[in-house]
Every structure is written in structure tokens, then in C-alpha cells.
Scaffold this active site. Structure first.
Site, PDB file in Angstrom:
ATOM      1  CE1 TYR A 142       3.046 -21.305  21.558  1.00  0.00           C
ATOM      2  CE2 TYR A 142       2.779 -20.879  23.901  1.00  0.00           C
ATOM      3  CZ  TYR A 142       2.232 -21.033  22.643  1.00  0.00           C
ATOM      4  OH  TYR A 142       0.885 -20.904  22.464  1.00  0.00           O
ATOM      5  CE  LYS A 170       1.932 -24.541  22.013  1.00  0.00           C
ATOM      6  NZ  LYS A 170       1.287 -24.156  23.297  1.00  0.00           N
TER       7      LYS A 170
END
EC number: 4.3.3.7
Length: 299
Positions: A142, A170
Site C-alpha cells: 500500500y 494499492k
């Protein structure tokens, strides 16, 4: 039985970063979490992120995190990917959370860039590698430098992609140029972590979304990605433009705050926030209603 995944879409295509419902006195609302999870999957999600930042992970205990993963797995684990957020700015703590999530039965892990302590790229490489080495679960990185203070450089992403269990990223970096290069060079499954850029990121190679607005517009997000995959660029663009007021309205302030307000307006489980987050003012709530209505959300 866990939901189907492929190397191209290891966690599905439409995932919502789920809020953590609390009771009126601020305790964990496991029944509410199960009802919300079922609602989101019914609405078109094939994955849920549990214990992410949108789940108020900075203010939930390790025990609460484990209880939440268990509850969501029980509710939807046979028909959606349940991905546990385990990222902290302490590698040892992240490894402990990862191992607990694996024992509990999570289908995957979300590991955010260590925040505040601003490690160099070598530190990021070692941090994420340690997490991926600690379990047999697939890992989604992320990358959100606006919150963590440090980006994951493209070269680091490429090196991390060599790990057999680091399979996705992400992307909340907000840089389509860097995303284009990183997708091409790393081969990671790419998920948009910025709702306003969902469609643009698909155009440069993303495979899906990890969404906040998915709490209120999951059917539209599903329709958008299906239109894109079928080559109907005009329809995908029309859906994107329809959702612009929602993208704007849900991020006029911190996303968890607006999301819980929107869910409450719809009669769905949400509950209060834990400090330092606070509820919307009456004026902010009125503006949120206008924004959601402009995007076709029924309240």
C-alpha cells in the site's frame, strides 16, 4: 472455500476498504461488521479490506483486529476475499499481526508503507520482505506517501515483486506517469487506491480498485470496471463522470468520517468514530447529502 483468484486479479477486482462499526459506547460492533460486510458483497464487492486505515486501525487493539477478521470471514469468507490490514511502522509488530491474520484464516494481507519514521528505500525493502517471509499469504503493498511520508520508488517495487508472495500494490500515490512505469516494470497486480483515479489507472494497466466510496456506490464501480473490460470506453467514462460528485463529497474531509456519516444516513452499520476522528458538523452533513444525491446515491 475461498473465493477464486488469478495471478492477474489475486484479490478480485472491486474491493472496499471497510469501516469498522462501533456500538454507541465505542465498543467493537461485530454483528454490525458482519451485516455491513454482507451488504457490501451483495452490492458487488469481491473483496474487502479489514483493519485498514478506513477501518480506524490506528485506534483498534490487536485483539479487536483479530475479532474483526474472524467475524468478517464468518460472514462472507466463502464468497469474497478477506484481506487483513497488518501494516504498522514497526516491522516486528507487522509480522505479529500478519501471523495472527494467517492463523485466523485471512485470504491475504495489506501492508502499508511504514509511516512517520520515514525509512529509506532499503528499509522499505527489508520491511515488506520480512512481512512476506513471515506467512504463506499473498501480500498487497500500500503506497500512500501523502500519509506515510515516503513513496515506494519504482525500483523498490520491482525488487519487491521478485518475492513470490508480494503480488499486488494499492496505489494512492496520485501519479499516473510513475504508475505506468511501475505497472510495466514490476508486473504487480495494480489496484487503484484513489477513487478519483479509478478509471485513469485502469487505462494504464490497473486491474481493480480498493475503494472508500465503494461503501455507497459499489454497483457503479462494478459496472465501470465491466464496461472498461468489455471495451466500452464511453460507458466507463459516463459512469466515472456520474460519480464525480461522490468522489468529491466523500473526501471533503477525512474519508472515514464521511463514510460513517453516509452509512448512517442509509441506515447501515457504522456507529461513532474513535478520537482523534470526530463526526461531521450539521453543515458538513448537509453538504454530503447534496454531493451523494448529485451522484445518484439514494439516502
Amino acid at each position: 472455500m475461498a473465493p477464486i483468484s488469478t495471478p492477474q486479479t489475486p484479490f478480485g477486482r472491486v474491493l472496499t476498504a471497510m469501516v469498522t462499526p462501533f456500538t454507541a459506547d465505542g465498543a467493537l460492533d461485530l454483528d454490525g461488521a458482519q451485516r455491513l460486510a454482507a451488504h457490501l458483497v451483495d452490492a458487488g464487492n469481491d473483496g474487502l479490506i479489514v483493519n485498514g486505515t478506513t477501518g480506524e486501525s490506528p485506534t483498534t487493539s490487536d485483539t479487536e483486529k483479530d475479532q474483526l477478521v474472524r467475524a468478517v470471514l464468518e460472514a462472507v469468507g466463502d464468497r469474497a476475499h478477506v484481506v487483513a490490514g497488518i501494516g504498522t511502522n514497526d516491522t516486528r509488530h507487522s509480522v505479529e499481526l500478519a501471523r495472527t491474520a494467517e492463523r485466523t484464516g485471512a485470504h491475504g494481507l495489506l501492508a502499508v508503507t511504514p509511516y512517520y519514521n520515514k525509512p529509506p528505500q532499503e528499509g522499505l525493502l527489508r520491511h515488506f520482505t520480512a512481512i512476506a517471509d513471515s506467512t504463506g499469504l499473498p501480500v498487497m503493498l500500500y503506497d500512500i506517501p501523502g500519509r506515510s511520508g515516503v513513496p515506494i520508488d519504482t525500483e523498490t517495487l520491482v525488487r519487491l515483486a521478485d518475492h513470490p508472495r508480494i503480488v499486488a500494490n494499492k496505489d494512492a500515490k496520485g501519479d499516473l506517469g510513475r504508475a505506468s512505469w511501475a505497472i510495466a516494470e514490476s508486473g504487480l497486480a495494480w489496484y487503484s487506491g484513489d477513487d478519483m483515479l479509478n478509471l485513469p489507472l485502469l487505462s494504464v494497466g490497473a486491474v481493480g480498485f480498493v475503494s472508500v466510496v465503494g461503501h455507497v456506490v459499489s454497483p457503479d464501480l462494478r459496472a465501470l470496471i465491466e464496461a472498461h473490460l468489455s471495451g466500452d470506453v464511453q460507458k466507463a467514462t459516463e459512469i466515472h463522470q456520474k460519480l464525480l460528485p461522490v468522489f468529491t463529497g466523500m473526501f471533503r474531509t477525512q474519508g472515514v468520517i464521511t463514510t460513517k456519516a453516509a452509512l448512517t444516513l442509509q441506515g447501515l452499520p457504522a456507529g461513532p468514530l474513535r478520537l482523534p476522528l470526530v463526526e461531521l458538523s450539521a453543515q458538513e452533513t448537509a453538504q454530503l447529502k447534496i454531493d451523494l444525491a448529485a451522484g445518484g446515491v439514494q439516502l
